[in-house]
Design a protein around this motif. Structure first.
Motif, PDB file in Angstrom:
ATOM      1  N   LYS A 226      -8.049  67.567   6.740  1.00  0.00           N
ATOM      2  CA  LYS A 226      -7.071  66.525   7.104  1.00  0.00           C
ATOM      3  C   LYS A 226      -7.678  65.540   8.130  1.00  0.00           C
ATOM      4  CE  LYS A 226      -3.333  66.326   6.073  1.00  0.00           C
ATOM      5  NZ  LYS A 226      -2.865  65.507   4.917  1.00  0.00           N
ATOM      6  N   TYR A 227      -8.533  66.049   9.014  1.00  0.00           N
ATOM      7  CA  TYR A 227      -9.100  65.181  10.055  1.00  0.00           C
ATOM      8  C   TYR A 227     -10.029  64.118   9.456  1.00  0.00           C
ATOM      9  CZ  TYR A 227      -7.341  67.812  14.127  1.00  0.00           C
ATOM     10  OH  TYR A 227      -6.554  68.376  15.103  1.00  0.00           O
ATOM     11  N   VAL A 228     -10.784  64.494   8.402  1.00  0.00           N
ATOM     12  CA  VAL A 228     -11.734  63.510   7.861  1.00  0.00           C
ATOM     13  C   VAL A 228     -11.007  62.335   7.187  1.00  0.00           C
ATOM     14  CG1 VAL A 228     -13.630  65.175   7.575  1.00  0.00           C
ATOM     15  CG2 VAL A 228     -12.081  64.740   5.673  1.00  0.00           C
ATOM     16  N   GLU A 229      -9.750  62.535   6.807  1.00  0.00           N
ATOM     17  CA  GLU A 229      -8.990  61.414   6.206  1.00  0.00           C
ATOM     18  C   GLU A 229      -8.908  60.256   7.200  1.00  0.00           C
ATOM     19  OE1 GLU A 229      -5.185  62.991   5.102  1.00  0.00           O
ATOM     20  OE2 GLU A 229      -6.035  64.204   3.468  1.00  0.00           O
ATOM     21  N   ALA A 230      -8.837  60.608   8.483  1.00  0.00           N
ATOM     22  CA  ALA A 230      -8.729  59.558   9.515  1.00  0.00           C
ATOM     23  C   ALA A 230     -10.000  58.710   9.580  1.00  0.00           C
ATOM     24  CB  ALA A 230      -8.438  60.197  10.867  1.00  0.00           C
ATOM     25  N   MET A 231     -11.154  59.328   9.275  1.00  0.00           N
ATOM     26  CA  MET A 231     -12.419  58.566   9.318  1.00  0.00           C
ATOM     27  C   MET A 231     -12.364  57.432   8.291  1.00  0.00           C
ATOM     28  SD  MET A 231     -15.103  61.730   9.301  1.00  0.00           S
ATOM     29  CE  MET A 231     -15.012  63.051  10.510  1.00  0.00           C
ATOM     30  N   TYR A 232     -11.930  57.807   7.086  1.00  0.00           N
ATOM     31  CA  TYR A 232     -11.821  56.804   6.018  1.00  0.00           C
ATOM     32  C   TYR A 232     -10.841  55.700   6.430  1.00  0.00           C
ATOM     33  CZ  TYR A 232      -9.963  54.636   1.814  1.00  0.00           C
ATOM     34  OH  TYR A 232      -9.514  53.713   0.911  1.00  0.00           O
ATOM     35  N   LEU A 233      -9.689  56.102   6.967  1.00  0.00           N
ATOM     36  CA  LEU A 233      -8.664  55.112   7.336  1.00  0.00           C
ATOM     37  C   LEU A 233      -9.179  54.120   8.384  1.00  0.00           C
ATOM     38  CD1 LEU A 233      -5.515  57.449   7.469  1.00  0.00           C
ATOM     39  CD2 LEU A 233      -5.995  55.648   5.789  1.00  0.00           C
ATOM     40  N   MET A 234      -9.995  54.626   9.326  1.00  0.00           N
ATOM     41  CA  MET A 234     -10.508  53.728  10.383  1.00  0.00           C
ATOM     42  C   MET A 234     -11.317  52.580   9.800  1.00  0.00           C
ATOM     43  SD  MET A 234     -11.665  56.289  13.421  1.00  0.00           S
ATOM     44  CE  MET A 234     -10.728  57.808  13.454  1.00  0.00           C
ATOM     45  N   LEU A 235     -12.106  52.881   8.771  1.00  0.00           N
ATOM     46  CA  LEU A 235     -12.957  51.818   8.222  1.00  0.00           C
ATOM     47  C   LEU A 235     -12.200  50.889   7.262  1.00  0.00           C
ATOM     48  CD1 LEU A 235     -16.590  53.132   7.908  1.00  0.00           C
ATOM     49  CD2 LEU A 235     -15.232  52.516   9.885  1.00  0.00           C
ATOM     50  N   GLN A 236     -10.931  51.199   6.987  1.00  0.00           N
ATOM     51  CA  GLN A 236     -10.139  50.295   6.126  1.00  0.00           C
ATOM     52  C   GLN A 236      -9.341  49.296   6.959  1.00  0.00           C
ATOM     53  OE1 GLN A 236     -11.331  50.930   3.178  1.00  0.00           O
ATOM     54  NE2 GLN A 236     -12.185  52.752   4.191  1.00  0.00           N
ATOM     55  N   GLN A 237      -9.356  49.432   8.293  1.00  0.00           N
ATOM     56  CA  GLN A 237      -8.585  48.515   9.148  1.00  0.00           C
ATOM     57  C   GLN A 237      -9.266  47.160   9.251  1.00  0.00           C
ATOM     58  OE1 GLN A 237      -5.584  49.829  10.183  1.00  0.00           O
ATOM     59  NE2 GLN A 237      -6.403  51.507   8.948  1.00  0.00           N
ATOM     60  N   ARG A 238      -8.501  46.122   9.444  1.00  0.00           N
ATOM     61  CA  ARG A 238      -9.117  44.797   9.614  1.00  0.00           C
ATOM     62  C   ARG A 238      -9.991  44.773  10.872  1.00  0.00           C
ATOM     63  NH1 ARG A 238      -5.627  39.890  11.553  1.00  0.00           N
ATOM     64  NH2 ARG A 238      -6.181  40.967  13.447  1.00  0.00           N
ATOM     65  N   ASP A 239      -9.468  45.363  11.963  1.00  0.00           N
ATOM     66  CA  ASP A 239     -10.216  45.353  13.219  1.00  0.00           C
ATOM     67  C   ASP A 239     -10.695  46.754  13.575  1.00  0.00           C
ATOM     68  OD1 ASP A 239      -9.678  42.610  13.621  1.00  0.00           O
ATOM     69  OD2 ASP A 239      -7.655  43.136  14.317  1.00  0.00           O
ATOM     70  N   PRO A 240     -11.912  46.854  14.098  1.00  0.00           N
ATOM     71  CA  PRO A 240     -12.409  48.171  14.511  1.00  0.00           C
ATOM     72  C   PRO A 240     -11.795  48.608  15.836  1.00  0.00           C
ATOM     73  CG  PRO A 240     -14.014  46.482  15.044  1.00  0.00           C
ATOM     74  CD  PRO A 240     -12.881  45.779  14.355  1.00  0.00           C
ATOM     75  N   SER A 241     -11.718  49.917  16.046  1.00  0.00           N
ATOM     76  CA  SER A 241     -11.200  50.433  17.311  1.00  0.00           C
ATOM     77  C   SER A 241     -11.583  51.915  17.423  1.00  0.00           C
ATOM     78  CB  SER A 241      -9.678  50.263  17.363  1.00  0.00           C
ATOM     79  OG  SER A 241      -9.189  50.521  18.663  1.00  0.00           O
ATOM     80  N   ASP A 242     -11.182  52.527  18.518  1.00  0.00           N
ATOM     81  CA  ASP A 242     -11.478  53.957  18.712  1.00  0.00           C
ATOM     82  C   ASP A 242     -10.166  54.737  18.720  1.00  0.00           C
ATOM     83  OD1 ASP A 242     -14.102  53.106  19.041  1.00  0.00           O
ATOM     84  OD2 ASP A 242     -13.782  52.780  21.191  1.00  0.00           O
ATOM     85  N   TYR A 243     -10.204  55.938  18.147  1.00  0.00           N
ATOM     86  CA  TYR A 243      -8.966  56.714  17.972  1.00  0.00           C
ATOM     87  C   TYR A 243      -9.192  58.187  18.306  1.00  0.00           C
ATOM     88  CZ  TYR A 243      -7.630  52.730  15.020  1.00  0.00           C
ATOM     89  OH  TYR A 243      -7.343  51.475  14.551  1.00  0.00           O
ATOM     90  N   LEU A 244      -8.216  58.790  18.959  1.00  0.00           N
ATOM     91  CA  LEU A 244      -8.228  60.249  19.132  1.00  0.00           C
ATOM     92  C   LEU A 244      -7.641  60.881  17.881  1.00  0.00           C
ATOM     93  CD1 LEU A 244      -6.876  61.000  22.733  1.00  0.00           C
ATOM     94  CD2 LEU A 244      -9.193  60.426  22.008  1.00  0.00           C
ATOM     95  N   ILE A 245      -8.350  61.875  17.354  1.00  0.00           N
ATOM     96  CA  ILE A 245      -7.849  62.622  16.205  1.00  0.00           C
ATOM     97  C   ILE A 245      -7.686  64.071  16.644  1.00  0.00           C
ATOM     98  CG2 ILE A 245      -8.266  63.262  13.792  1.00  0.00           C
ATOM     99  CD1 ILE A 245      -7.859  60.214  14.286  1.00  0.00           C
ATOM    100  N   CYS A 246      -6.437  64.487  16.754  1.00  0.00           N
ATOM    101  CA  CYS A 246      -6.155  65.811  17.296  1.00  0.00           C
ATOM    102  C   CYS A 246      -4.793  66.266  16.792  1.00  0.00           C
ATOM    103  CB  CYS A 246      -6.156  65.749  18.822  1.00  0.00           C
ATOM    104  SG  CYS A 246      -5.064  64.481  19.479  1.00  0.00           S
ATOM    105  N   SER A 247      -4.477  67.532  17.084  1.00  0.00           N
ATOM    106  CA  SER A 247      -3.177  68.052  16.633  1.00  0.00           C
ATOM    107  C   SER A 247      -2.095  67.794  17.677  1.00  0.00           C
ATOM    108  CB  SER A 247      -3.277  69.554  16.367  1.00  0.00           C
ATOM    109  OG  SER A 247      -3.337  70.253  17.596  1.00  0.00           O
ATOM    110  N   GLY A 248      -2.524  67.609  18.940  1.00  0.00           N
ATOM    111  CA  GLY A 248      -1.562  67.430  20.021  1.00  0.00           C
ATOM    112  C   GLY A 248      -1.021  68.757  20.545  1.00  0.00           C
TER     113      GLY A 248
END
Ligand code: NAP
Length: 320
Positions: A226-248
């Motif tokens: 499930k975490y690697v899905e976020a990697m793909y999503l990050m590169l589909q955004q118009r603007d680049p940014s940094d994101y925490l990927i965690c369960s909380g």
């Protein structure tokens, strides 16, 4: 429609295999860079049944000329940089090698992208270990970095290298700051995988006791596919940014062990502390806030830690 090409470094690792699977499902042409391959480290790709669908290319990421040549030949639109000496424990034994590879490889990749094609989008595998000694929980994207291991120091340097190339040269670079994530494909030396494997051995009378270091530390961890899905999503955004990927969520290593032991009917006193397994410096507690990833990327994650442990245990039992 033109088929997109994605290049993944560290394709032989846990995340590389799951990310490749997602990108293939999305009809990407997937190229995996590796320092060398044998049956052993292609285990993950074989397990997922995707080994034959990926083109593997040997590349020394410490040699920029090799990277430039590959970028020119392959013309990727996205590069996912997952290759790293990824073990915190090993980094205490090999601090210089860890720092050298985990930082120079990133400089080489970004410099090569800058020279060959600035439109290539880049994902960097940053780590929650960068936060180390935390003052306030939960960790957010704004928390202060205070690394506590050579691995974490190398990831901080790589992280800021990415920010530098993004800010100075306008490259589309996003860093995913991932907290611990586990799966059947995790290396055997990592804590949760080792606990599960050793507990199964105890359950089957193949091992007497589980030896552990400090198990009163707490961690936020989740399920790698499930975490690697976020990697793909990050590169589909118009603007680049940094994101925490965690369960909380956070759980002590002791609670994890007792949960697995209970599932396998193992008495708790078969878990024994071995002081030699303590680390020189240890993060006591950390958990993150995944609000930005969920709201901006639309990343979905709703597994709790016990559901994750159930998934890991059942897949391990099925395959042993
Ligand atoms: P992993 O299973 O340990 O895989 C690491 C990959 O890097 C492997 O493909 C390995 O190749 C490659 N690699 C290691 N040293 C190398 C070197 N000197 N030269 C070339 N390649 C090298 O790691 P993972 O769990 O998939 O993690 C992927 C990335 O996310 C890593 O950068 C890691 O630091 C980061 N990360 C992971 C977690 C986590 O909980 N899993 C959390 C935060 C960040 P070989 O097969 O040849 O060894």
């Amino acid at each position: 429609m033109i088929q997109k090409t994605a290049l993944i470094t560290g394709i032989t690792g846990q995340d590389g295999a799951y990310l490749a699977q997602i990108l293939l499902e999305k009809d990407y042409n997937v190229i995996g860079l590796t320092r060398g391959y044998q049956t052993d480290n292609l285990r993950g790709l074989s397990y997922l049944g995707i080994k034959e669908k990926i083109k593997l290319v040997a590349c020394d990421l410490l040699d920029i000329s090799q990277i430039i040549k590959i970028l020119q030949q392959v013309e990727p639109s996205e590069v996912y940089n997952l290759a790293a000496q990824s073990s915190v424990s090993l980094s205490f034994q090999q601090p210089i090698g860890t720092f050298q590879f985990n930082t120079i490889s990133v400089f080489n990749l970004l410099e090569a992208i800058k020279l060959v094609d600035k439109a290539i989008r880049f994902y960097q595998a940053s780590s929650s270990e960068m936060y180390g000694r935390v003052n306030n929980l939960p960790i957010t994207e704004m928390s202060i970095l205070h690394p506590l291991s050579p691995y974490a120091i190398s990831k901080v340097a790589a992280h800021f290298t990415c920010i530098h190339y993004r800010e100075s040269y306008g490259l589309h670079i996003s860093c995913g700051v991932l907290f611990n994530h586990e799966s059947y494909l995790r290396q055997n030396t990592f804590f949760v995988k080792k606990i599960i494997q050793d507990s199964i051995k105890i359950h089957r009378n193949q091992l007497d006791v589980l030896k552990v270091g400090n198990i009163d530390i707490k961690r936020d961890f989740g399920y790698a596919p499930k975490y690697v899905e976020a990697m793909y999503l990050m590169l589909q955004q118009r603007d680049p940014s940094d994101y925490l990927i965690c369960s909380g969520q956070t759980i002590s290593l002791r609670e994890i062990i007792y949960y697995i032991f209970d599932k396998l009917d193992i008495p708790h006193d078969l878990c024994q502390i071995d002081n030699s397994l303590y680390r020189p410096a240890e993060i006591l507690d950390m958990f993150g806030d995944n609000t930005k990833a969920k709201s901006t990327l639309g990343w979905k994650y709703d597994l709790n830690i016990y559901q994750t442990l159930d998934l890991l245990l059942s897949e391990e039992l099925k395959n042993q």
